[in-house]
Design a protein around this motif. Sequence first.
Motif, mmCIF file in Angstrom:
data_model
loop_
_atom_site.group_PDB
_atom_site.id
_atom_site.type_symbol
_atom_site.label_atom_id
_atom_site.label_comp_id
_atom_site.label_asym_id
_atom_site.label_seq_id
_atom_site.Cartn_x
_atom_site.Cartn_y
_atom_site.Cartn_z
ATOM 1 N N TYR A 152 0.706 -1.240 0.172
ATOM 2 C CA TYR A 152 0.100 0.111 0.163
ATOM 3 C C TYR A 152 0.672 1.494 -0.145
ATOM 4 O O TYR A 152 1.991 1.365 0.712
ATOM 5 C CB TYR A 152 -0.838 -0.369 0.964
ATOM 6 C CG TYR A 152 -1.727 -0.841 1.084
ATOM 7 C CD1 TYR A 152 -2.577 -1.037 0.340
ATOM 8 C CD2 TYR A 152 -2.170 -2.125 2.379
ATOM 9 C CE1 TYR A 152 -4.088 -2.159 0.034
ATOM 10 C CE2 TYR A 152 -2.831 -3.075 2.230
ATOM 11 C CZ TYR A 152 -4.212 -3.257 1.126
ATOM 12 O OH TYR A 152 -4.313 -4.345 1.130
ATOM 13 N N LYS A 169 -0.421 7.640 7.131
ATOM 14 C CA LYS A 169 -1.693 7.173 6.853
ATOM 15 C C LYS A 169 -1.156 6.080 5.518
ATOM 16 O O LYS A 169 -0.108 6.613 5.074
ATOM 17 C CB LYS A 169 -2.291 8.183 5.942
ATOM 18 C CG LYS A 169 -2.900 9.759 6.795
ATOM 19 C CD LYS A 169 -3.910 11.046 5.443
ATOM 20 C CE LYS A 169 -4.067 11.966 6.120
ATOM 21 N NZ LYS A 169 -4.890 13.050 5.168
ATOM 22 N N LEU A 171 -2.829 4.428 2.343
ATOM 23 C CA LEU A 171 -4.065 3.768 1.161
ATOM 24 C C LEU A 171 -4.220 3.000 0.301
ATOM 25 O O LEU A 171 -2.792 2.513 -0.075
ATOM 26 C CB LEU A 171 -3.300 5.433 0.081
ATOM 27 C CG LEU A 171 -3.946 7.377 0.618
ATOM 28 C CD1 LEU A 171 -3.789 7.749 2.315
ATOM 29 C CD2 LEU A 171 -3.112 7.533 -0.787
ATOM 30 N N LYS A 175 -7.166 4.972 -3.985
ATOM 31 C CA LYS A 175 -6.290 6.562 -2.736
ATOM 32 C C LYS A 175 -7.417 6.798 -1.260
ATOM 33 O O LYS A 175 -7.231 7.605 -1.270
ATOM 34 C CB LYS A 175 -6.138 7.569 -3.987
ATOM 35 C CG LYS A 175 -5.210 6.999 -5.046
ATOM 36 C CD LYS A 175 -4.039 7.460 -4.385
ATOM 37 C CE LYS A 175 -2.641 7.471 -5.884
ATOM 38 N NZ LYS A 175 -2.013 6.582 -5.312
ATOM 39 N N GLN A 176 -8.070 5.826 -1.252
ATOM 40 C CA GLN A 176 -8.956 5.657 -0.421
ATOM 41 C C GLN A 176 -7.572 5.627 0.867
ATOM 42 O O GLN A 176 -7.058 4.320 1.225
ATOM 43 C CB GLN A 176 -9.586 5.188 0.311
ATOM 44 C CG GLN A 176 -10.537 5.390 -1.216
ATOM 45 C CD GLN A 176 -11.595 3.825 -1.540
ATOM 46 O OE1 GLN A 176 -11.372 2.924 -1.389
ATOM 47 N NE2 GLN A 176 -12.846 4.835 -1.899
ATOM 48 N N VAL A 177 -7.956 6.301 2.324
ATOM 49 C CA VAL A 177 -7.283 6.254 3.590
ATOM 50 C C VAL A 177 -8.207 4.679 4.224
ATOM 51 O O VAL A 177 -9.417 5.138 4.624
ATOM 52 C CB VAL A 177 -7.685 7.320 4.707
ATOM 53 C CG1 VAL A 177 -7.157 7.396 5.837
ATOM 54 C CG2 VAL A 177 -6.821 8.100 3.580
ATOM 55 N N GLN A 180 -5.076 5.268 9.523
ATOM 56 C CA GLN A 180 -4.457 6.390 9.643
ATOM 57 C C GLN A 180 -3.875 6.459 11.307
ATOM 58 O O GLN A 180 -4.754 6.175 12.504
ATOM 59 C CB GLN A 180 -5.348 7.541 9.670
ATOM 60 C CG GLN A 180 -5.216 9.004 10.210
ATOM 61 C CD GLN A 180 -5.754 10.090 9.713
ATOM 62 O OE1 GLN A 180 -5.593 10.284 8.282
ATOM 63 N NE2 GLN A 180 -6.270 10.534 10.898
#
Lengths: 320, 168
Positions: A152, A169, A171, A175-177, A180
């Motif tokens: 990732y 973070k 991703l 590109k979504q978190v 975190q």
Amino acid sequence: MIRWIPALAVGLACGSQAAPGNNDPLAWLQRAAQASRTASYSGIFVHSNGDRTSTLRITHVNVGGEEHERVEPLDGPSYEIVRRNDEMFCYFPDAKTIRLDRRITARFFPSIMTGEPAAIAASYEVKLGKSERVLGFDCQWIRLEPKDGLRYAQRLCSETTSGLIVRSKTLNEQKQVIEQYTFTELKLGPHVARSDVKSIFEARVKKWITDAKPRDEAKSVETGWAVTNPPAGFQKVTELRRTMPGRDQPVSQIIFSDGFASLSVFVEPQGAPRRTDEASNEDGTTTFYVRPMGEHLVTVLGEVPLATAQQVGRSVARRP
Amino acid sequence: MTQELSSLMDGELGEQEAERSIAACCASEDQKNTWYLYHAIGDAMRGQAPRRLELPRATFESLNAQPTVLAPRRRPLMQGTLARVAFAAAASVATIGVVGWIGTQGGPAAPVPMVAKSSSAIQPVANKTTISGAVAPSLDVQDYLAVHRQIPSPELYRPVNNRAPAAR
């Protein structure tokens, strides 16, 4: 006086940001990795991974090259982890038990890199992102873009004066978190007291029970198992045998890391009833893949995409 | 503005900035509410009882409207795929008792809770989450996760309180 320290830090940060030689992303990465070990800091951070969120208090000091740290989860039953370098003492006051363990590769924010920056750079493209004010500190984002689909992307927010990671973070491909860590409160610098890293629970219990088994088991052993086709960039860190709840015998564990992400392969005799089909699950960065292999059961768990876990799980074999 | 208010509360503002911020805060109802709200959150996070202040109704209203960020989210059991249920339950319940395929006891038709047998392993809580349907047997992710991340599950140690500790 105290309230002027952040202002001072910001002032210093502004100065150091313009310092020459600071445009090298690997140097930033190196600094961030170092700061988590050498800096003194205390604060509260929030960890979100998939559906789960937890809040933890951390105090960390470095005295004469030795790391001392105290971590206390603030949600759920109370316990604390007191760490001296790699030795971990986990105090469970309700159970009156101190659990001893030795840190291997597990990610403990803000010390989330386990490998050398050069090793990380083999699997990730390291770039500098934007500069931003985070938690009142001037920070520099470091971007780790994976060179393949086997890991990732990472975003690390490094405080410019100390280098400490104040937010990170992970991703996914979209590109979504998905994971975190972020400090919500942070004090940096020498005013963090050595006494703050001592156990606060120790005095509450008269007679502690010591569970030293996890530490005894944290030694490398030959498990007799091997991963014949590890994903590119993943190196074997160690192999051990761990006692797990509900098992008669210890479970073999082989740990791999690409310097940032790590995964564990577990091999154990099949229980009853036998499992006959594969299963997998992804939640946040945690991927779980289980596969029956004759008399044995292979389980892969790590902060990696499913394809990586599958590649590992499917290439487990008896060591020749 | 809210950022400034937060900085003010943390004592991070200079004298002039702080004065300006205080003036701005008391000039607006909205800001006043935010001020109360932040203190209420701060008190709650420090585990203190709320201050004896006449909190405006709006503060409570906006508190109600806040998403829960700092507490573990509980998922309704029947939401999402069953596999996800297993995972979420593993997080909140900590131990999935149904381990027919991996448990050391029990026949194929009767999945049983795990029973710790080795001397240092500690009995997990008998919080049984029965998961029926397509995805059976279920996955006891939490045990592997605890070993992988080296963060022991406190639930594994908690019940020891009520029985003879298994650990040496």
